[in-house]
Design a protein around this motif. Structure first.
Motif, PDB file in Angstrom:
ATOM      1  N   ASP A   1       0.135   1.807   9.408  1.00 50.90           N
ATOM      2  CA  ASP A   1       1.503   0.619   9.277  1.00 50.90           C
ATOM      3  C   ASP A   1       2.463   1.108   8.366  1.00 50.90           C
ATOM      4  O   ASP A   1       2.742   0.445   7.430  1.00 50.90           O
ATOM      5  CB  ASP A   1       0.388  -0.676   8.587  1.00 50.90           C
TER       6      ASP A   1
ATOM      7  N   HIS B   1      -0.457   6.254   1.952  1.00 50.88           N
ATOM      8  CA  HIS B   1      -1.703   6.951   2.580  1.00 50.88           C
ATOM      9  C   HIS B   1      -1.292   8.418   2.915  1.00 50.88           C
ATOM     10  O   HIS B   1      -1.603   8.855   3.996  1.00 50.88           O
ATOM     11  CB  HIS B   1      -1.931   6.289   3.840  1.00 50.88           C
TER      12      HIS B   1
ATOM     13  N   TYR C   1      -5.234 -11.802   7.011  1.00 47.92           N
ATOM     14  CA  TYR C   1      -5.804 -11.530   8.239  1.00 47.92           C
ATOM     15  C   TYR C   1      -6.993 -12.492   8.798  1.00 47.92           C
ATOM     16  O   TYR C   1      -7.251 -12.509   9.965  1.00 47.92           O
ATOM     17  CB  TYR C   1      -5.927 -10.153   8.475  1.00 47.92           C
TER      18      TYR C   1
ATOM     19  N   GLU D   1      -7.097  -2.797  -1.698  1.00 49.59           N
ATOM     20  CA  GLU D   1      -6.201  -3.352  -1.429  1.00 49.59           C
ATOM     21  C   GLU D   1      -6.160  -4.870  -1.268  1.00 49.59           C
ATOM     22  O   GLU D   1      -7.381  -5.069  -0.890  1.00 49.59           O
ATOM     23  CB  GLU D   1      -5.474  -2.966   0.131  1.00 49.59           C
TER      24      GLU D   1
ATOM     25  N   LYS E   1       4.738  -7.193   2.254  1.00 50.36           N
ATOM     26  CA  LYS E   1       3.796  -7.630   1.134  1.00 50.36           C
ATOM     27  C   LYS E   1       3.931  -6.834  -0.350  1.00 50.36           C
ATOM     28  O   LYS E   1       3.066  -6.851  -0.911  1.00 50.36           O
ATOM     29  CB  LYS E   1       2.354  -6.988   1.949  1.00 50.36           C
TER      30      LYS E   1
HETATM   31  C1  E9O Z   1      -3.695  -0.731   5.425  1.00 53.93           C
HETATM   32  C2  E9O Z   1      -2.274  -0.662   4.979  1.00 53.93           C
HETATM   33  O1  E9O Z   1      -1.455   0.414   5.506  1.00 53.93           O
HETATM   34  N1  E9O Z   1      -4.384  -1.872   5.049  1.00 53.93           N
HETATM   35  C3  E9O Z   1      -3.633  -3.075   5.992  1.00 53.93           C
HETATM   36  C4  E9O Z   1      -2.322  -3.098   5.374  1.00 53.93           C
HETATM   37  C5  E9O Z   1      -1.587  -4.141   6.157  1.00 53.93           C
HETATM   38  O2  E9O Z   1      -0.373  -4.888   5.503  1.00 53.93           O
HETATM   39  C6  E9O Z   1      -1.481  -1.913   5.902  1.00 53.93           C
HETATM   40  O3  E9O Z   1      -0.289  -2.023   5.511  1.00 53.93           O
HETATM   41  O4  E9O Z   1      -1.639  -4.555   7.321  1.00 53.93           O
HETATM   42  C7  E9O Z   1      -4.553  -3.984   6.300  1.00 53.93           C
HETATM   43  C8  E9O Z   1      -5.720  -3.937   7.335  1.00 53.93           C
HETATM   44  C9  E9O Z   1      -6.350  -5.180   7.498  1.00 53.93           C
HETATM   45  C10 E9O Z   1      -6.949  -5.120   8.582  1.00 53.93           C
HETATM   46  C11 E9O Z   1      -7.714  -6.477   8.775  1.00 53.93           C
HETATM   47  C12 E9O Z   1      -7.758  -6.738  10.443  1.00 53.93           C
HETATM   48  C13 E9O Z   1      -8.464  -8.055  10.407  1.00 53.93           C
HETATM   49  C14 E9O Z   1      -8.250  -8.644  11.861  1.00 53.93           C
HETATM   50  C15 E9O Z   1      -8.850 -10.165  11.858  1.00 53.93           C
END
Ligand code: E9O
Length: 606
Positions: A179, A355, A479, A511, A577
């Motif tokens: 991401d 990352h 999420y 996170e 974020k």
């Molecule tokens: C990694 C980071 O690079 N964690 C992500 C961050 C985000 O903001 C991203 O920027 O998306 C979150 C991953 C969450 C995964 C959960 C998915 C659940 C779906 C129901």
């Protein structure tokens, strides 16, 4: 060989090649025109049109050309320069160093191929002594390819679309499941430097202490001379420049009485004490001098604690990105210093290099300022089984070796992270991470090793059993159960407790965060408003304040600042974020976090 940070000394001269380079992206079908036409064999302007490109910088956001922003393939860079005649004297050695280039790089020096390197974010270098022309123009040509495959880190896939009724000829798309925008080019500095013929190639330092006595265990490797013929002088200097211990061996132990320890800045005033290990090696009448900053400190993990100098340390800070307007991931001192100042303003004592490895410029400042770092490698977006194959594993180990080689002596680095959110519930991920983690431990037996797990339950993860500290990301009310702030505290308690109960290791929430568009306000809070970010994080903090009495050793916000991502339906001009905007202005949450962190420093003493 070693990969010591570049520095000037009485025996070494560093010359920057940063500035404006000639540039051309090879948009030919198959991206092969540069190789077919041997673009390295003469000045780049002779094989076609060139544009000006700054180094260091990502090339993506420099021009008004959308196809260059989204370019995938070989990009060509060229720099011409005159080396100073003084370099031709005394049999000096000349080395060309790239602090990083993304991703696959080939370098020619005066038309001759001199080095290839795989992987972004880490330095590589090559000796060019016999290739330099004095009194003439010298030419460096670089081809750098940002294509991501299932075996690169980070990985990606290329899909070709052949149906000419739907797509233009040779149409393909690069996909990746991490991401952040896949910025590319020569993103860090390029330098030439000299050393004497016999030189300090590498230094290894391990530190510890008993009572008030510090120990610095060192090992020096020389290049260009047999170590039996080298005379070494090793001095450890304090801040005032006074020698506190010395040796004439290539390896050994320096004992420092009444040692000043290296502490995170939140634990002691004026705390990040750095000694200087001055290493001089003489060979055939010349002496090479290298000065390594050394912080005396220890790191240790129990089943519920993370100890720095035997004191419990609680990570309260952020995850960052190397990301900003215009320069993309290009190294930029004003940005780096602004970020350090913002971290201190916030009272953050730590960050994770999410990352991928960050530039040495920022790592140096963390050593000096006492900011604690979890040092992460670029294994992010490993979501499918075809990532966990031998070709990736070999590269992954190579990347860890290069990362440890670069950062092993940094007191700020307290833990290695070998990956973020891999598909670690796949069976293949078990043996894969067992290999990467045990390999990393062998490279550095003195720091804990982790990866950030994201299996739905602790039992379903195949790799978390190999880590020293359980690192977890969670997005409750984002999420999961979007909008349901009322679930956060309960579910975070349950989630983190279940992982600790299963693995009996300390846990860091690596996170947690909410997309927040600066200036959006609503009360009661709804997603994407500043109120929502504050409320969600507040609910997380309620859990953290309970769990940190027990096994929770850290909380790192996602993210320090808004950052660019690939385009997609869930990203509105990037990931929002951040607690700061991409331009580093605070959202409401930044002020709230600041209060929390200052309070934590008061109550925890860290
Ligand atoms: C990694 C980071 O690079 N964690 C992500 C961050 C985000 O903001 C991203 O920027 O998306 C979150 C991953 C969450 C995964 C959960 C998915 C659940 C779906 C129901």
């Amino acid at each position: 060989g070693g990969m010591l940070s570049l520095q000037d000394s009485e025996s070494r001269e560093v010359r920057s090649l940063d500035g404006v380079w000639a540039f051309r992206a090879d948009d030919s079908p198959g991206r092969s025109a540069g190789f077919d036409g041997q673009w390295w064999s003469r000045p780049l302007r002779e094989s076609g049109p060139v544009i000006d490109m700054p180094v260091p910088s990502s090339y993506n956001d420099i021009t008004q050309d959308r196809s260059l922003r989204d370019f995938v393939g070989w990009a060509w860079y060229e720099k011409e320069f005159y080396p100073p005649r003084s370099w031709s004297k005394n049999g000096q050695r000349m080395v060309l160093r790239f602090e990083s280039a993304h991703y696959e790089t080939i370098v020619w020096f005066n038309s001759q191929e001199v080095v290839r390197h795989s992987g972004g974010h880490l330095p590589f270098e090559v000796e060019v002594t016999s290739l330099l022309h004095f009194g003439q123009l010298n030419r460096i040509t670089v081809a750098v390819n940002n294509t991501l495959t299932p075996n690169t880190l980070p990985p990606g896939t290329i899909t070709h679309y052949d149906d000419l009724t739907m797509y233009p000829p040779n149409y393909f798309e690069q996909e990746y499941s991490f991401d952040f925008f896949n910025y590319a080019g020569i993103q860090r500095s390029v330098k030439l430097y000299t050393t004497p013929k016999g030189y300090v190639d590498d230094i290894d330092v391990v530190t510890n202490f008993t009572g008030t006595t510090g120990h610095v265990i060192f090992n020096i490797t020389v290049g260009g001379a047999p170590s039996s013929k080298v005379v070494a002088v090793v001095d450890l200097l304090d801040r005032a420049g006074l020698v506190v211990a010395s040796s004439t061996k290539m390896n050994g132990l320096l004992v420092v009485s009444e040692a000043n320890l290296w502490w995170p800045y939140t634990m002691h005033n004026d705390s990040a004490y750095l000694y200087t290990l001055k290493v001089s090696v003489s060979f055939e009448g010349t002496t090479d001098v290298y000065r390594l900053p050394v912080g005396i400190r220890t790191v240790r993990v129990t089943n519920k604690q993370f100890l720095i100098n035997n004191q419990p340390f609680y990570f309260h800070g952020v995850n960052k990105h190397e990301d900003a307007d215009i320069r993309g991931k290009g190294v930029d001192y004003p940005l780096i210093l602004k970020d350090i100042n913002l971290l201190k303003w916030l009272g953050a004592n730590a960050f994770r290099t999410s990352h991928y490895p960050y530039s040495e410029e920022i790592m140096d400042l963390c050593d000096r300022h006492g900011i604690v770092v979890i040092d992460e490698c670029p294994a992010v977006g490993m979501r499918s089984a075809n990532n966990f194959v031998n070709a990736t594993l070999v590269h992954h180990q190579q990347v860890m070796a290069e990362l440890v080689r670069r950062d092993k002596n940094r007191p700020s680095v307290v833990m290695w992270s070998v990956a973020n959110e891999p598909a670690s519930s796949l069976a293949v991920a078990g043996p894969y991470f067992e290999s990467v983690i045990s390999y990393t431990r062998k490279l550095d037996p003195h720091r804990p090793v982790t990866f950030v797990a994201n299996s739905p339950t602790p039992e379903s993860d195949r790799a978390a059993k190999f880590v020293d500290v359980v690192c977890l990301n969670s997005y409750i009310s984002w999420y999961h159960h979007p909008g349901h702030l009322e679930l956060v505290t309960l579910q975070v308690n349950h989630f983190l407790s279940s992982w600790h109960a299963y693995y009996n290791k300390p846990v860091i929430q690596t996170e947690y965060g909410a997309g927040t568009i600066a200036g959006f306000h609503m009360s009661p809070a709804v997603m994407f408003t500043e109120e929502y970010q504050v409320e969600m994080m507040g609910n997380y903090h309620t859990s953290f304040d309970k769990l940190r009495q027990d096994f929770l050793v850290g909380e790192l916000v996602w993210n320090f600042a808004d950052f660019n991502t690939k385009q997609g339906t869930t990203r509105v001009v990037g990931n929002k974020k951040g607690v700061f905007t991409r331009q580093r202005q605070p959202k409401m949450e930044a002020h709230v976090l600041k209060e929390r962190y200052l309070e934590l420093i008061k109550t925890l003493g860290c």
